[in-house]
Design an enzyme around this catalytic site. Structure first.
Site, PDB file in Angstrom:
ATOM      1  N   VAL A 188      78.406 -44.357  -8.614  1.00 32.18           N
ATOM      2  CA  VAL A 188      77.197 -43.938  -9.341  1.00 32.18           C
ATOM      3  C   VAL A 188      76.108 -45.009  -9.227  1.00 32.18           C
ATOM      4  O   VAL A 188      74.918 -44.689  -9.202  1.00 32.18           O
ATOM      5  CB  VAL A 188      77.537 -43.585 -10.818  1.00 32.18           C
ATOM      6  N   GLY A 189      76.526 -46.272  -9.100  1.00 32.04           N
ATOM      7  CA  GLY A 189      75.557 -47.359  -8.902  1.00 32.04           C
ATOM      8  C   GLY A 189      74.632 -47.068  -7.725  1.00 32.04           C
ATOM      9  O   GLY A 189      73.427 -47.332  -7.777  1.00 32.04           O
ATOM     10  N   GLU A 224      75.777 -53.486 -12.824  1.00 37.09           N
ATOM     11  CA  GLU A 224      77.047 -54.105 -13.242  1.00 37.09           C
ATOM     12  C   GLU A 224      78.145 -53.123 -12.881  1.00 37.09           C
ATOM     13  O   GLU A 224      78.388 -52.152 -13.612  1.00 37.09           O
ATOM     14  CB  GLU A 224      77.029 -54.370 -14.756  1.00 37.09           C
ATOM     15  N   GLY A 257      78.525 -49.362 -14.703  1.00 34.55           N
ATOM     16  CA  GLY A 257      79.399 -48.229 -14.378  1.00 34.55           C
ATOM     17  C   GLY A 257      80.016 -48.402 -13.010  1.00 34.55           C
ATOM     18  O   GLY A 257      80.124 -49.524 -12.507  1.00 34.55           O
ATOM     19  N   SER A 258      80.381 -47.298 -12.400  1.00 34.37           N
ATOM     20  CA  SER A 258      81.112 -47.370 -11.132  1.00 34.37           C
ATOM     21  C   SER A 258      80.188 -47.680  -9.951  1.00 34.37           C
ATOM     22  O   SER A 258      78.978 -47.436 -10.010  1.00 34.37           O
ATOM     23  CB  SER A 258      81.826 -46.047 -10.873  1.00 34.37           C
ATOM     24  N   THR A 259      80.779 -48.154  -8.879  1.00 32.56           N
ATOM     25  CA  THR A 259      80.018 -48.463  -7.661  1.00 32.56           C
ATOM     26  C   THR A 259      79.423 -47.181  -7.074  1.00 32.56           C
ATOM     27  O   THR A 259      78.275 -47.179  -6.621  1.00 32.56           O
ATOM     28  CB  THR A 259      80.949 -49.160  -6.641  1.00 32.56           C
ATOM     29  N   CYS A 308      86.408 -53.782 -17.005  1.00 31.09           N
ATOM     30  CA  CYS A 308      85.878 -53.991 -15.646  1.00 31.09           C
ATOM     31  C   CYS A 308      86.412 -55.259 -15.005  1.00 31.09           C
ATOM     32  O   CYS A 308      86.616 -55.302 -13.802  1.00 31.09           O
ATOM     33  CB  CYS A 308      84.356 -54.009 -15.673  1.00 31.09           C
TER      34      CYS A 308
END
Ligand code: NAD
Length: 500
Positions: free
Chosen positions: A195-196, A213, A191-193, A247
């Protein structure tokens, strides 16, 4: 959305299954992987319908980019799983000549796999293949933003896979927040950076290892030595697959100003070939996930010079393939991952200028180089960071099973696909099995006090890494030793006889 089990109960049930040891035999893992393959093969219509409902994906693209990818990945893992799961025999030093030294592969336990909405089947189930192959129990969390695919995954996993070991947990932010309070043995997140970072913080509370990822802006470099027509087709295809919501889609193009017009003309030609005169009416051109993203993308186009496209239809969630020229590197479109079918072009002088530009930004998930100038390709490869690279094409490094796939820095950590997925979900347990006999103890003696300089010298020789000897040569060494001993005994007897 189905009603989830209480997360604590869910994890505890899976932990009981893991502790029972049922996921460890290779036969069990192979059976589950074959069941997952059947799930994909027997439900192609339902899957393509769910992907069309969620993302307006065309059937062939869904089969090609999601279903077939997964089937090939399972087949590849099935081909190699027995060989990968064997204990490894590393080289040793003379100190361990009489011992067994090996690496056992141990599944982590109960792992969490969180998927993303843009390839909601592929990105949810691909890590699961590695987790099953390595012998883990899995909580599968599909994205709530692709609800039809999430529902399909929930329904079919319980039908095809062993429910004791594999469970689907659906939901959005509140449900995920609850789930992340549990202690997992591994978390694999796509997912997104932004939320990462939340996932990493939740994992840190339990010291849970993670693979992240994530996304980012993946640059493309193009120079005059490349075939511009072929390059344009490959770049614009990579940009328009899934309406740019990929992505590793090429995010922006760096090229000398003198190439810009030629490239735009070639892109227009390629777009006509791919989607006809009007991409909106092409069955092969996708739509943007939701109105919020259409709004975001249309704002990113504003204030730029549109060389092609630019059309936005909010009701239809449509954004035309769009090319922006002479883009200012400080404009909003160059500050965030675009994740849509818009290609900004930024002028640079040469490969060195491109290297400087790329290095002034966050590390990208992918990098694309279109050139036939060997030296420049090498310079870019050696001097810029990226999760993965394709030279003279876009996206395609993803399709090579033997390449690791993953990000670096802001675009993620860890990698997967093929053997790398198996390794990701496997703890490598080093084992030294010592010999308890007299010779073994004699070899070990110098480590005991009282210490002397001689002990130190002896141990230094025994543990010297250069003095390693593969185990298979042990019998040769013993035969040689016996031979030498025999030779000296015969010589001794001969000289005794002569003396007499
Ligand atoms: P996202 O990070 O916004 O959401 C992913 C999931 O995280 C959501 O489905 C939700 O359940 C959960 N989530 C969201 N906010 C949360 C919060 N505050 N607390 C707890 N959980 C929360 O990502 P997305 O929009 O689904 O995906 C788009 C991004 O993913 C892009 O940046 C893209 O580049 C990246 N991506 C990366 C890869 C890769 O392989 N590296 C693949 C696909 C997408």
């Amino acid at each position: 959305m189905s009603k989830n089990k209480n997360p604590t109960e869910l994890v505890s049930e899976l932990r009981n299954a893991f502790n029972s040891g049922k996921t460890k035999p290779i036969g069990y893992r192979i059976k589950q992987l074959n069941a997952l393959k059947r799930l994909l093969e027997e439900n192609k219509d339902e899957i393509t319908q769910a992907l069309a409902d969620d993302l307006h994906k065309c059937k062939i693209e869904s089969l090609l980019m999601e279903v077939n990818f997964l089937i090939c990945e399972i087949e590849y893992v099935l081909m190699h799983i027995r060989e990968w799961s064997k204990p490894e025999k590393p080289p040793t030093t003379i100190a361990n000549i009489l011992d067994s030294v090996y690496i056992l592969h141990e599944p982590f336990g109960v792992v969490l796999v969180m998927g993303a909405w843009n390839y909601p089947l592929l990105l949810t189930l691909s890590p699961v293949i590695g987790a099953i192959a390595a012998g883990n129990c899995v909580v599968i969390k599909p994205s709530e933003l692709s609800p039809a695919t999430s529902k399909f995954i929930e329904k079919s996993i319980s039908k095809y896979l062993d429910a004791d070991s594999f469970q689907v947990y659906e939901g959005g932010i509140p449900e995920t927040t609850e789930l992340l309070k549990e202690k997992f043995d591994y978390i694999f997140y796509t997912g997104s950076t932004t939320v990462g970072k939340i996932i990493q913080a939740a994992a840190a509370k339990h010291l849970t290892p993670t693979t992240l990822e994530l996304g980012g802006k993946s640059p493309v470099y193009l120079d005059s030595t490349a075939d511009i027509e072929v390059s344009a087709k490959r770049i614009i295809w990579g940009k328009c697959v899934n309406a740019g919501q990929t992505c590793i889609a090429p995010d922006y193009l760096l090229c000398p100003k003198s190439l810009q017009d030629k490239f735009v003309t070639a892109c227009k030609k390629a777009l006509k070939e791919l989607f006809g005169e009007d991409p909106k009416s092409s069955p092969d051109y996708g739509r943007i996930l939701n109105e919020r993203h259409v709004q975001r993308l249309s704002t990113l186009i504003e204030g730029n010079v549109v060389a092609h496209g630019g059309e936005v239809d909010f009701a239809d969630k449509y954004i035309a393939p769009t090319i922006l020229i002479n883009v200012d590197p400080s404009s909003p479109i160059m500050q965030e991952e675009i994740f849509g079918p818009i290609l900004p072009i930024i002028s640079i002088e040469d490969a060195y200028d491109a290297i400087k530009f790329i290095n002034s930004r966050e590390k990208p998930l992918a990098l694309y180089i279109f050139s036939n100038r060997k030296r420049d390709i090498e310079q870019i490869l050696l001097n810029t960071p990226a999760g993965g690279v394709t030279v003279n094409d876009t996206i395609m490094h993803l399709t090579v099973h033997s390449l690791p796939f993953g990000g670096v820095g802001n675009s993620g950590m860890g990698h997967y696909h093929g053997k790398y997925s198996y390794d990701t979900f496997t703890h490598k347990k080093g084992v030294l099995h010592k010999n308890l006999g007299l010779i073994g103890e004699t070899l070990s003696c110098p480590r005991y006090p009282p210490y002397t300089q001689a002990n130190l010298t002896y141990l230094r020789i025994l543990l010297a890494p250069g003095l390693s000897l593969p185990k298979k040569y042990l019998t040769h060494l013993m035969c040689f030793g016996l031979g030498v001993a025999f030779f000296y005994i015969v010589k001794f007897i001969q000289s005794s006889l002569i003396e007499q």
